[in-house]
Design a protein around this motif. Structure first.
Motif, PDB file in Angstrom:
ATOM      1  N   ASP A   1       3.518   9.085 -10.451  1.00 31.65           N
ATOM      2  CA  ASP A   1       2.745   9.083 -11.696  1.00 31.65           C
ATOM      3  C   ASP A   1       1.980  10.392 -11.900  1.00 31.65           C
ATOM      4  N   GLU A   2       1.366  10.899 -10.841  1.00 27.68           N
ATOM      5  CA  GLU A   2       0.606  12.148 -10.940  1.00 27.68           C
ATOM      6  C   GLU A   2       1.526  13.320 -11.282  1.00 27.68           C
TER       7      GLU A   2
ATOM      8  N   LYS B   1       2.486   1.622  -3.411  1.00 26.21           N
ATOM      9  CA  LYS B   1       1.497   2.127  -4.361  1.00 26.21           C
ATOM     10  C   LYS B   1       1.246   3.622  -4.143  1.00 26.21           C
ATOM     11  N   PHE B   2       1.186   4.047  -2.885  1.00 25.34           N
ATOM     12  CA  PHE B   2       0.977   5.466  -2.599  1.00 25.34           C
ATOM     13  C   PHE B   2       2.075   6.310  -3.238  1.00 25.34           C
ATOM     14  N   TYR B   3       3.332   5.935  -3.004  1.00 27.20           N
ATOM     15  CA  TYR B   3       4.442   6.703  -3.565  1.00 27.20           C
ATOM     16  C   TYR B   3       4.455   6.606  -5.088  1.00 27.20           C
ATOM     17  N   GLN B   4       4.120   5.435  -5.634  1.00 19.57           N
ATOM     18  CA  GLN B   4       4.068   5.298  -7.092  1.00 19.57           C
ATOM     19  C   GLN B   4       2.995   6.206  -7.678  1.00 19.57           C
ATOM     20  N   ASP B   5       1.843   6.295  -7.006  1.00 17.52           N
ATOM     21  CA  ASP B   5       0.772   7.188  -7.468  1.00 17.52           C
ATOM     22  C   ASP B   5       1.217   8.648  -7.448  1.00 17.52           C
TER      23      ASP B   5
ATOM     24  N   LYS C   1       2.462  13.151 -14.939  1.00 18.51           N
ATOM     25  CA  LYS C   1       1.356  13.593 -15.795  1.00 18.51           C
ATOM     26  C   LYS C   1       1.275  15.116 -15.863  1.00 18.51           C
TER      27      LYS C   1
ATOM     28  N   ASN D   1       0.828  -1.209   0.000  1.00 14.50           N
ATOM     29  CA  ASN D   1       0.000   0.000   0.000  1.00 14.50           C
ATOM     30  C   ASN D   1       0.860   1.257   0.000  1.00 14.50           C
TER      31      ASN D   1
END
Length: 79
Positions: free
Chosen positions: A34-35, A27-31, A38, A24
């Protein structure tokens, strides 16, 4: 534009004894990454490694402080 982001190693690990990753948190750091990508934000990553999780402190004790080391780090940082 760039943005400094600090990753805390102790939040990325689920089991501090085995080093098992916390999916989790990963995934938080990956999100976050990614943001930022973008939105054309260049991240300057910093791994915050001075955290000592309470469960490790309780099991193994605290950090020892070496005054000369602190002095040397401050002196070298100033130069």
């Amino acid at each position: 534009m760039s943005q400094k982001v600090t990753f805390q190693w102790s939040r990325l690990i689920r089991d501090l004894e085995t080093g098992e990753a916390d999916e989790n948190a990963v995934k938080f750091y990956q999100d976050v990454i990614d943001e930022c990508k973008k939105n054309d934000i260049i991240l300057v990553l910093n791994l915050h490694h001075f955290d000592l999780p309470i469960e490790l402190f309780q099991k193994y004790g605290g950090w020892e402080i070496y005054p000369k080391a602190i002095y040397d780090i401050a002196k070298n940082s100033y130069q």
